[in-house]
Motif scaffolding. Sequence first.
Motif, short mmCIF file in Angstrom:
data_model
loop_
_atom_site.label_atom_id
_atom_site.label_comp_id
_atom_site.label_asym_id
_atom_site.label_seq_id
_atom_site.Cartn_x
_atom_site.Cartn_y
_atom_site.Cartn_z
N LEU A 1 0.75 9.03 4.49
CA LEU A 1 -0.21 8.38 5.47
C LEU A 1 -1.43 6.97 5.00
CD1 LEU A 1 -0.53 9.26 8.36
CD2 LEU A 1 -1.81 10.50 8.37
N GLY A 2 -1.90 7.48 4.35
CA GLY A 2 -3.14 6.69 3.88
C GLY A 2 -2.65 4.70 3.67
N GLY A 3 -1.63 5.58 2.76
CA GLY A 3 -0.76 4.17 2.43
C GLY A 3 0.13 3.86 3.37
N SER B 1 -9.77 13.42 3.03
CA SER B 1 -10.19 13.46 2.02
C SER B 1 -9.32 12.10 1.26
CB SER B 1 -10.85 13.89 1.20
OG SER B 1 -9.34 14.86 0.45
N SER B 2 -7.85 12.54 1.22
CA SER B 2 -6.87 11.89 0.38
C SER B 2 -6.76 10.58 0.93
CB SER B 2 -5.77 12.33 0.44
OG SER B 2 -4.64 13.30 1.36
N LEU B 3 -7.04 10.41 1.95
CA LEU B 3 -6.27 8.97 2.98
C LEU B 3 -6.95 7.72 2.61
CD1 LEU B 3 -6.35 10.71 6.90
CD2 LEU B 3 -4.20 9.53 5.20
N ALA C 1 0.59 -1.33 -0.08
CA ALA C 1 0.62 0.06 -0.25
C ALA C 1 1.07 1.33 -0.04
CB ALA C 1 -0.86 0.36 0.91
N LEU C 2 1.96 1.64 0.94
CA LEU C 2 3.08 2.70 1.08
C LEU C 2 3.90 2.86 -1.09
CD1 LEU C 2 3.67 4.69 2.82
CD2 LEU C 2 6.13 2.61 2.86
N VAL C 3 3.68 1.17 -1.32
CA VAL C 3 4.19 2.08 -2.33
C VAL C 3 3.55 2.58 -3.93
CG1 VAL C 3 6.09 0.61 -3.99
CG2 VAL C 3 6.09 0.32 -1.88
#
Length: 445
Positions: A305-307, A357-359, A164-166
């Motif tokens: 942060l969401g990733g 909203s970007s998370l 998810a982070l990548v």
Amino acid sequence: MRVVHTVQGKSDLSAGLLDTSSVSVRRAAFAATIGNMLEFYDFVTYAFFAIQIGHTFFPAQSEYGSLMLSLATFGAGFITRPIGGVVLGIYSDRIGRRPAMLLSFALMGSAIIVIAITPSYETIGLAAPIIVIVARMLQGFALGGEVGPTTAYLLEIAPPERRALVVSLQPTSQEIAATAGALVGFILSEIMTPAELDSYGWRIAFLIGALALPFGLWMRRTLPETITPAERGARHADESGHFGLARRHRRVILLALMILASGTISTYVTQYMTTYAQNTLHIAQSVAFATSLVSNGLQIIGALLGGWLADRYGRKPIMIVPQLIVLLLTYPAFLWIVGAPGGWSLLFGFGLLSLISSLPFTAFYATFTEALPQQIRGGVFATVYAVAIASFGGTAQLVVTWLLHITGNPLAPAWYLLLAATVGLLAMALMPETAPVKVGKDARQ
């Protein structure tokens, strides 16, 4: 040191694809996303300068008419995005991720140069808007085939615990591009008069993107491939497999379409805030560009942060909780912005919404990509993304401008955002959980 990552049950290293003794995952991810960032800079810069471009290519008897013609041309770039998604997405599945990403980048660079150097309507007449419309459609085709292959590539080079982070580098690079466009717009609005910005200032913003073209092409040529020659041959032999396999995943595809529709409305209403602040709230140009700069900058933080959170706690919680918060905060934030228009309300009110909203959408990118088999991943993701963007992103700014015009109510953007957020939340609740931390490191449909 050699690191082995599994993709669809096979080792990248054993297939002779990704050897991190020579090319690191970090470098490959950077090379993939730098091209993506430059492509999105070229595409979204148009939204920031819609008013100036309207004056240059679409003169009309009213400011509203000129702006609507300019935004309609912005929307023309979305018409060809599904075509690009299908053509270049399937090309990436059958031939390789790198060739597809190189082709889309070259097409985008060519289109942006054409827009930057096309003479005005006053100089060459009707040929000017026709050239710009064709160039926007070429941009749309290129960008439609960009997101799917790039997102698939990022997933395929990532270790399971960091997928998810990548993958979040994909939406992060889009936000970096939008932030760069807003920064360029802010600087130009500070050092130029409105007349200079109308006359040639907006062209400078486009040419800055064009100057980065050689660097992006060079970076993408260095990318290692993630699809073996044997897989390419097998996919050529089975021409019907791509669409047949996609039909078996139609439920997750439909849910993804709903989520992407929600996300793209939010994204392009965000990009519209520069125009909204100037035309509706009558805020100074510099403050309008600063609003876009701050909101896009916060979305960079939110995307990463969401990733990171989605890898630690699972995909679904990071989709659902922030989306619910956005649903609750949207209307109060717009009440503040409209009731006390100015730098503080725009920067803090809209900035907070942009961050939260970007998370969820970085978590969604990982979920949807993980839920698709490798042999259809690039094509399906690209097609679904492009269809959602074309249907809802390409019309978002037109719809908001129209709503503002017919109602005369500056809260109209909030209504559209609330509807989109509700649809997205329902679809997120129905998406499967695919995080390795929840379902196991090697679990993959």
